[in-house]
Design a protein around this motif. Structure first.
Motif, PDB file in Angstrom:
ATOM      1  N   TYR A  30      30.987  33.955   2.438  1.00 36.92           N
ATOM      2  CA  TYR A  30      30.463  32.654   2.822  1.00 36.92           C
ATOM      3  C   TYR A  30      29.042  32.390   2.324  1.00 36.92           C
ATOM      4  CZ  TYR A  30      34.435  33.240   5.977  1.00 36.92           C
ATOM      5  OH  TYR A  30      35.680  33.480   6.501  1.00 36.92           O
ATOM      6  N   LEU A  31      28.390  33.380   1.758  1.00 43.37           N
ATOM      7  CA  LEU A  31      27.060  33.243   1.152  1.00 43.37           C
ATOM      8  C   LEU A  31      26.042  32.619   2.110  1.00 43.37           C
ATOM      9  CD1 LEU A  31      28.046  32.026  -2.435  1.00 43.37           C
ATOM     10  CD2 LEU A  31      27.916  34.358  -1.542  1.00 43.37           C
ATOM     11  N   GLY A  32      26.147  32.975   3.378  1.00 46.77           N
ATOM     12  CA  GLY A  32      25.193  32.479   4.355  1.00 46.77           C
ATOM     13  C   GLY A  32      25.494  31.093   4.891  1.00 46.77           C
ATOM     14  N   LEU A  33      26.540  30.434   4.381  1.00 48.00           N
ATOM     15  CA  LEU A  33      26.871  29.086   4.827  1.00 48.00           C
ATOM     16  C   LEU A  33      27.781  29.081   6.049  1.00 48.00           C
ATOM     17  CD1 LEU A  33      27.602  27.377   1.382  1.00 48.00           C
ATOM     18  CD2 LEU A  33      25.486  27.298   2.718  1.00 48.00           C
ATOM     19  N   GLY A  34      28.368  30.233   6.355  1.00 47.90           N
ATOM     20  CA  GLY A  34      29.338  30.290   7.431  1.00 47.90           C
ATOM     21  C   GLY A  34      30.712  29.878   6.949  1.00 47.90           C
ATOM     22  N   MET A  35      31.728  30.220   7.748  1.00 45.79           N
ATOM     23  CA  MET A  35      33.103  29.891   7.391  1.00 45.79           C
ATOM     24  C   MET A  35      33.290  28.386   7.209  1.00 45.79           C
ATOM     25  SD  MET A  35      36.422  30.460   9.834  1.00 45.79           S
ATOM     26  CE  MET A  35      35.593  29.497  11.120  1.00 45.79           C
ATOM     27  N   GLY A  36      32.809  27.611   8.183  1.00 42.29           N
ATOM     28  CA  GLY A  36      32.964  26.163   8.094  1.00 42.29           C
ATOM     29  C   GLY A  36      32.142  25.546   6.987  1.00 42.29           C
ATOM     30  N   GLY A  37      30.959  26.112   6.746  1.00 44.76           N
ATOM     31  CA  GLY A  37      30.120  25.588   5.676  1.00 44.76           C
ATOM     32  C   GLY A  37      30.757  25.763   4.317  1.00 44.76           C
ATOM     33  N   MET A  38      31.311  26.948   4.052  1.00 43.63           N
ATOM     34  CA  MET A  38      31.944  27.184   2.760  1.00 43.63           C
ATOM     35  C   MET A  38      33.209  26.349   2.609  1.00 43.63           C
ATOM     36  SD  MET A  38      31.599  28.588  -0.119  1.00 43.63           S
ATOM     37  CE  MET A  38      30.315  29.823   0.147  1.00 43.63           C
ATOM     38  N   GLU A  39      33.943  26.159   3.704  1.00 46.28           N
ATOM     39  CA  GLU A  39      35.133  25.310   3.637  1.00 46.28           C
ATOM     40  C   GLU A  39      34.752  23.883   3.253  1.00 46.28           C
ATOM     41  OE1 GLU A  39      39.022  24.360   6.402  1.00 46.28           O
ATOM     42  OE2 GLU A  39      37.030  24.193   7.306  1.00 46.28           O
ATOM     43  N   ARG A  40      33.653  23.412   3.772  1.00 46.97           N
ATOM     44  CA  ARG A  40      33.212  22.051   3.449  1.00 46.97           C
ATOM     45  C   ARG A  40      32.782  21.918   1.992  1.00 46.97           C
ATOM     46  NH1 ARG A  40      33.005  22.541   8.772  1.00 46.97           N
ATOM     47  NH2 ARG A  40      33.320  20.637   9.989  1.00 46.97           N
ATOM     48  N   VAL A  41      32.165  22.960   1.456  1.00 45.54           N
ATOM     49  CA  VAL A  41      31.813  22.928   0.037  1.00 45.54           C
ATOM     50  C   VAL A  41      33.079  22.866  -0.811  1.00 45.54           C
ATOM     51  CG1 VAL A  41      30.645  24.157  -1.831  1.00 45.54           C
ATOM     52  CG2 VAL A  41      29.664  24.183   0.458  1.00 45.54           C
ATOM     53  N   ALA A  42      34.175  23.424  -0.302  1.00 46.48           N
ATOM     54  CA  ALA A  42      35.446  23.393  -1.029  1.00 46.48           C
ATOM     55  C   ALA A  42      36.196  22.072  -0.844  1.00 46.48           C
ATOM     56  CB  ALA A  42      36.335  24.552  -0.572  1.00 46.48           C
ATOM     57  N   TRP A  45      29.214  22.884  12.137  1.00 43.61           N
ATOM     58  CA  TRP A  45      29.690  22.707  10.769  1.00 43.61           C
ATOM     59  C   TRP A  45      29.681  24.030  10.010  1.00 43.61           C
ATOM     60  CZ3 TRP A  45      29.258  17.862   7.401  1.00 43.61           C
ATOM     61  CH2 TRP A  45      29.612  16.722   8.137  1.00 43.61           C
ATOM     62  N   ALA A  46      28.904  24.978  10.455  1.00 44.24           N
ATOM     63  CA  ALA A  46      28.828  26.273   9.782  1.00 44.24           C
ATOM     64  C   ALA A  46      29.934  27.211  10.241  1.00 44.24           C
ATOM     65  CB  ALA A  46      27.465  26.917  10.025  1.00 44.24           C
ATOM     66  N   TRP A  47      30.268  27.209  11.528  1.00 45.62           N
ATOM     67  CA  TRP A  47      31.155  28.250  12.050  1.00 45.62           C
ATOM     68  C   TRP A  47      32.479  27.742  12.567  1.00 45.62           C
ATOM     69  CZ3 TRP A  47      29.911  32.580  10.159  1.00 45.62           C
ATOM     70  CH2 TRP A  47      28.569  32.870   9.891  1.00 45.62           C
ATOM     71  N   ASN A  48      32.724  26.449  12.484  1.00 48.99           N
ATOM     72  CA  ASN A  48      34.035  25.897  12.845  1.00 48.99           C
ATOM     73  C   ASN A  48      34.708  25.301  11.624  1.00 48.99           C
ATOM     74  OD1 ASN A  48      32.587  25.342  15.819  1.00 48.99           O
ATOM     75  ND2 ASN A  48      34.752  25.880  15.899  1.00 48.99           N
ATOM     76  N   ASN A  49      36.006  25.528  11.513  1.00 46.58           N
ATOM     77  CA  ASN A  49      36.791  24.882  10.474  1.00 46.58           C
ATOM     78  C   ASN A  49      36.893  23.383  10.737  1.00 46.58           C
ATOM     79  OD1 ASN A  49      37.409  27.172   8.985  1.00 46.58           O
ATOM     80  ND2 ASN A  49      39.291  27.582  10.121  1.00 46.58           N
ATOM     81  N   ILE A  50      37.139  22.634   9.685  1.00 49.92           N
ATOM     82  CA  ILE A  50      37.436  21.212   9.847  1.00 49.92           C
ATOM     83  C   ILE A  50      38.684  21.046  10.708  1.00 49.92           C
ATOM     84  CG2 ILE A  50      37.949  19.055   8.647  1.00 49.92           C
ATOM     85  CD1 ILE A  50      36.609  20.320   6.152  1.00 49.92           C
ATOM     86  N   SER A  51      39.657  21.914  10.485  1.00 49.87           N
ATOM     87  CA  SER A  51      40.931  21.838  11.209  1.00 49.87           C
ATOM     88  C   SER A  51      40.773  22.048  12.700  1.00 49.87           C
ATOM     89  CB  SER A  51      41.908  22.882  10.654  1.00 49.87           C
ATOM     90  OG  SER A  51      42.144  22.676   9.288  1.00 49.87           O
ATOM     91  N   ASP A  52      39.700  22.721  13.127  1.00 48.82           N
ATOM     92  CA  ASP A  52      39.489  22.948  14.558  1.00 48.82           C
ATOM     93  C   ASP A  52      39.420  21.628  15.319  1.00 48.82           C
ATOM     94  OD1 ASP A  52      39.430  25.631  14.025  1.00 48.82           O
ATOM     95  OD2 ASP A  52      37.255  25.851  14.270  1.00 48.82           O
ATOM     96  N   LEU A  53      38.960  20.580  14.660  1.00 41.97           N
ATOM     97  CA  LEU A  53      38.856  19.283  15.315  1.00 41.97           C
ATOM     98  C   LEU A  53      40.220  18.706  15.655  1.00 41.97           C
ATOM     99  CD1 LEU A  53      36.091  17.766  13.023  1.00 41.97           C
ATOM    100  CD2 LEU A  53      35.797  18.471  15.400  1.00 41.97           C
ATOM    101  N   GLY A  54      41.261  19.136  14.942  1.00 36.77           N
ATOM    102  CA  GLY A  54      42.601  18.620  15.189  1.00 36.77           C
ATOM    103  C   GLY A  54      43.487  19.532  16.010  1.00 36.77           C
TER     104      GLY A  54
END
Length: 217
Positions: free
Chosen positions: A166-178, A24-33
């Protein structure tokens, strides 16, 4: 409610099918698709291989469709006026974005997928911010304030995501906050609407008048 619940259920199912652990921190949500197994260099290098990508893309489409339908059918939640119409239009745009994301996986039709992401985290979050001021007066004040706060958080996170801070959340983590505040809000508002409707629905038949016996009997 159904759209959000099925999205997270499918999200967990699809990520569990990865041979390499999904992060969840280093993968995009879109990676699942993503439809193909490959090294993705942008915005951060990572290997993507999602065997159940078809289920994720179907979930994106279902979520987006239900968000649009929900936005159209929940007029009772809103004040009257053009500003409310704009907020609802922007929120429906997020639903359209999810549909685009499902129809156009990032590794197949990148431009259409990026447009979908912009609708979700751009226009959708602006609509969320506006919704805080346009929800009906009978919506509790804490929920209205929370709505605006979620919009501010999501838009800020979207800006940080685009700028790769990403403030330490990782790419995927920050995307999820958005992306997730809109879904959390839709779930809360859906639950409240359902409970409100149930409270207004009579659960007993109307009482029949009781016949009284004549005097002396």
């Amino acid at each position: 409610m159904a759209g959000v619940v099925q999205f997270f259920a499918v999200h967990l199912f699809v990520e569990s099918a990865w041979a390499r652990p999904y992060s969840w921190a280093w993968n995009n949500i879109s990676d699942l698709g993503n439809a193909h197994c490959a090294l993705q260099p942008d915005p951060e290098p990572r290997y993507v291989c999602s065997p159940e990508h078809a289920a994720m893309n179907a979930s994106f489409i279902a979520l987006g469709t239900l968000l649009v339908i929900g936005t159209v059918l929940t007029g009772v939640l809103w004040r009257r006026g053009s500003a409310s119409a704009v907020a609802r239009f922007l929120l429906a745009g997020a639903g359209v974005g999810f549909v685009l994301a499902g129809l156009a996986p990032a590794d197949v039709r990148e431009n259409q997928h990026v447009l979908g992401a912009l609708l979700i985290m751009g226009t959708g979050n602006i609509g969320l911010l506006l919704a805080g001021a346009r929800l009906a007066d009978d919506v509790p004040a804490p929920l209205r304030r929370m709505t605006s706060l979620l919009g501010i958080i999501a838009l800020t996170a979207f800006g940080l995501f685009l700028s790769r801070h990403y403030l330490g959340l990782g790419m995927g983590g920050m995307e999820r906050v958005a992306a997730f505040p809109l879904l959390a809000w839709a779930l809360v508002v859906g639950v409240r609407g359902l409970l409100r409707q149930k409270s207004r629905t009579p659960d007993t038949a109307p009482e029949m008048p009781i016949a009284r016996a004549p005097h002396g009997i």
